[in-house]
Design a protein around this motif. Structure first.
Motif, PDB file in Angstrom:
ATOM      1  N   PHE A  40       0.545  -1.058  -0.039  1.00  0.00           N
ATOM      2  CA  PHE A  40      -0.159   0.096   0.045  1.00  0.00           C
ATOM      3  C   PHE A  40       0.744   1.270  -0.087  1.00  0.00           C
ATOM      4  O   PHE A  40       0.733   2.108  -0.862  1.00  0.00           O
ATOM      5  N   VAL A  41       1.930   1.138   0.849  1.00  0.00           N
ATOM      6  CA  VAL A  41       2.765   2.291   1.061  1.00  0.00           C
ATOM      7  C   VAL A  41       3.444   2.574  -0.388  1.00  0.00           C
ATOM      8  O   VAL A  41       3.950   3.812  -0.980  1.00  0.00           O
ATOM      9  N   SER A  42       4.221   1.445  -1.165  1.00  0.00           N
ATOM     10  CA  SER A  42       4.610   1.655  -2.393  1.00  0.00           C
ATOM     11  C   SER A  42       3.628   2.398  -3.501  1.00  0.00           C
ATOM     12  O   SER A  42       4.051   3.042  -4.055  1.00  0.00           O
ATOM     13  N   GLY A  43       2.597   1.824  -3.424  1.00  0.00           N
ATOM     14  CA  GLY A  43       1.664   2.477  -4.566  1.00  0.00           C
ATOM     15  C   GLY A  43       1.294   3.909  -4.178  1.00  0.00           C
ATOM     16  O   GLY A  43       1.389   4.578  -5.218  1.00  0.00           O
ATOM     17  N   ILE A  44       1.212   4.208  -2.890  1.00  0.00           N
ATOM     18  CA  ILE A  44       0.954   5.676  -2.765  1.00  0.00           C
ATOM     19  C   ILE A  44       2.225   6.466  -3.029  1.00  0.00           C
ATOM     20  O   ILE A  44       2.140   7.701  -3.609  1.00  0.00           O
ATOM     21  N   ASN A  45       3.337   5.730  -2.524  1.00  0.00           N
ATOM     22  CA  ASN A  45       4.571   6.623  -2.971  1.00  0.00           C
ATOM     23  C   ASN A  45       4.724   6.971  -4.558  1.00  0.00           C
ATOM     24  O   ASN A  45       5.052   8.032  -4.912  1.00  0.00           O
ATOM     25  N   THR A  46       4.642   5.802  -5.266  1.00  0.00           N
ATOM     26  CA  THR A  46       4.673   6.087  -6.651  1.00  0.00           C
ATOM     27  C   THR A  46       3.670   7.062  -7.192  1.00  0.00           C
ATOM     28  O   THR A  46       3.824   7.777  -8.015  1.00  0.00           O
ATOM     29  N   LEU A  47       2.397   7.173  -6.924  1.00  0.00           N
ATOM     30  CA  LEU A  47       1.367   7.858  -7.364  1.00  0.00           C
ATOM     31  C   LEU A  47       1.726   9.292  -6.852  1.00  0.00           C
ATOM     32  O   LEU A  47       1.751  10.312  -7.773  1.00  0.00           O
ATOM     33  N   VAL A  48       2.329   9.592  -5.564  1.00  0.00           N
ATOM     34  CA  VAL A  48       2.486  11.079  -5.329  1.00  0.00           C
ATOM     35  C   VAL A  48       3.867  11.609  -5.751  1.00  0.00           C
ATOM     36  O   VAL A  48       3.827  12.532  -6.201  1.00  0.00           O
ATOM     37  N   ASN A  49       4.903  10.693  -5.469  1.00  0.00           N
ATOM     38  CA  ASN A  49       6.071  11.446  -5.720  1.00  0.00           C
ATOM     39  C   ASN A  49       6.884  11.231  -7.276  1.00  0.00           C
ATOM     40  O   ASN A  49       7.716  11.519  -7.693  1.00  0.00           O
ATOM     41  N   LYS A  50       5.747  10.449  -8.236  1.00  0.00           N
ATOM     42  CA  LYS A  50       6.265  10.059  -9.545  1.00  0.00           C
ATOM     43  C   LYS A  50       5.193  10.633 -10.381  1.00  0.00           C
ATOM     44  O   LYS A  50       5.438  11.853 -11.455  1.00  0.00           O
TER      45      LYS A  50
END
Length: 387
Positions: free
Chosen positions: A252-262
């Motif tokens: 879940f954290v990895s998906g949110i990080n990709t969405l926000v920071n990329k």
């Protein structure tokens, strides 16, 4: 006495040319020969005796045939183009010299002997021309950058103090504001989910250590072996389920990080380029409007035409970036809905199954969302990496 005088006169009648050979000289010299050769010595006298000698020793030079100094045109020819033969004086001394060469012939010979010198010189000239061209190009780039920065800064301060007008796309500006607000909220979710992961990981490690302690005590305490054994198995089961939930939360954290920071960051970078293009467009538009309100002489018309070209270039750039931002915002919204639907469903099902104690449902949730768990101790570096 008379014989000696006659012998001297006969000797003086023998003309000597430049090469030391005898020759017949003309008796009548022209004015040009007289001017070149110098004063005529026929007006002087030759004294055969010493000082205070008899008058009979004085012989008038008018009796000597031919001039004492003769104009020789061959001398000038030798100065301009040296003769091919050796010098008579050097020949008589037994010395042989090489043929004289002119400066052009020596330069040609040097070029033939060193053919690379000309090519090296031309290569150096070409390198200098290339370097000079690069310097001029950089100077022009700095000049254009300075002019553009000045106009944009002037436009920015004009807008900030309410003196200038700006181009506004209300619909696009509203979408950009929503995106920035959404990014701030998603960053908050990412920070909290990361904190939950760290805390839950600490709890799982604590449960694992507690289970190992219970197992050790069950072997060393025969009277409490069953009780320690039950608690050890429970802690191990919780630790196993906790690792499964931890894998789901990390996903879940990895998906949110990709969405926000990329994904969102890429769209915001395009928005930043769009805003800079909008500022440049308004700056050149204001400049063109000011020139249009001024004088209309020939020089002003040339400047207006150049300003019109710059305005058109920045207008095309602004419209192109505005179209790019609109398209990226649309795709970002679709991608955000798709990603968050999957991530939120995974997070909900994993948390519910874990706290309900449903190990089978938790495992099915991980399989459904293709979440692969890391084996225990995989995060630790190997002994070879530690060395």
């Amino acid at each position: 006495m008379a014989d000696s005088i006659m012998s001297k006169a006969a000797t003086m009648e023998i003309p000597i040319n430049s090469n030391g050979d005898t020759g017949t000289l003309p008796e009548d010299d022209s004015l040009e020969q007289v001017m070149v050769s110098g004063p005529n010595l026929n007006e002087t006298s030759i004294v055969s005796g010493g000082y205070g000698g008899p008058a009979g020793g004085i012989i008038p030079t008018s009796s000597i045939k031919g001039p004492a100094i003769r104009f020789n045109p061959e001398y000038l020819d030798r100065r301009q183009a040296p003769a091919a033969g050796p010098d008579i004086r050097m020949k008589s001394r037994g010395v042989s010299l090489p043929k004289s060469q002119s400066a052009a012939s020596r330069l040609a010979q040097h070029t033939d002997q060193h053919p690379g010198s000309t090519s090296n010189h031309s290569a150096v000239n070409s390198t200098e021309e290339v370097s000079r061209g690069v310097a001029v190009e950089k100077l022009e780039g700095v000049k254009k950058w300075g002019i553009n920065t000045y106009k944009c800064t002037k436009q920015m301060f004009s807008e900030r103090f309410g003196r200038g007008s700006r181009t506004v796309d209300l619909e696009l500006e509203a979408q950009i504001d929503v995106l920035r607000d959404t990014k701030i909220k998603y960053e908050n979710i990412l920070r909290l989910a990361t904190a939950l992961t760290m805390h839950f990981q600490s709890m799982v490690q604590t449960q694992q250590a507690l289970g190992d302690t219970f197992t050790d005590l069950s072997q060393k305490s025969p009277e409490l072996q069953d009780e320690f054994g039950y608690n050890a198995e429970t802690q191990k089961l919780l630790c196993k389920n906790g690792e499964a939930l931890l894998g789901a939360i990390n996903f879940f954290v990895s998906g949110i990080n990709t969405l926000v920071n990329k994904t969102m960051e890429d769209t915001l970078m395009t928005i930043k380029l769009y805003e800079n293009a909008r500022l440049e467009f308004d700056a050149y538009r204001s400049d063109l409007e000011e020139m249009s309100l001024g004088q209309r002489d020939a020089a002003a018309m040339v400047r207006i035409e150049m300003a019109q070209q710059d305005y058109q270039v920045h207008r095309e750039k602004y419209e192109r970036l505005r179209s790019d931002v609109t398209i990226k915002l649309k795709f970002l919204e679709e991608n955000k809905v798709k990603v968050m639907h999957k991530q939120l469903l995974l997070f909900h099902n994993a948390i519910s199954a874990y706290f309900a104690g449903n190990q089978q449902q938790l495992e099915q949730t991980l399989i459904q969302f293709n979440v692969k768990l890391k084996p225990p101790g995989s995060d630790k570096p190997s002994w070879l990496e530690e060395q």
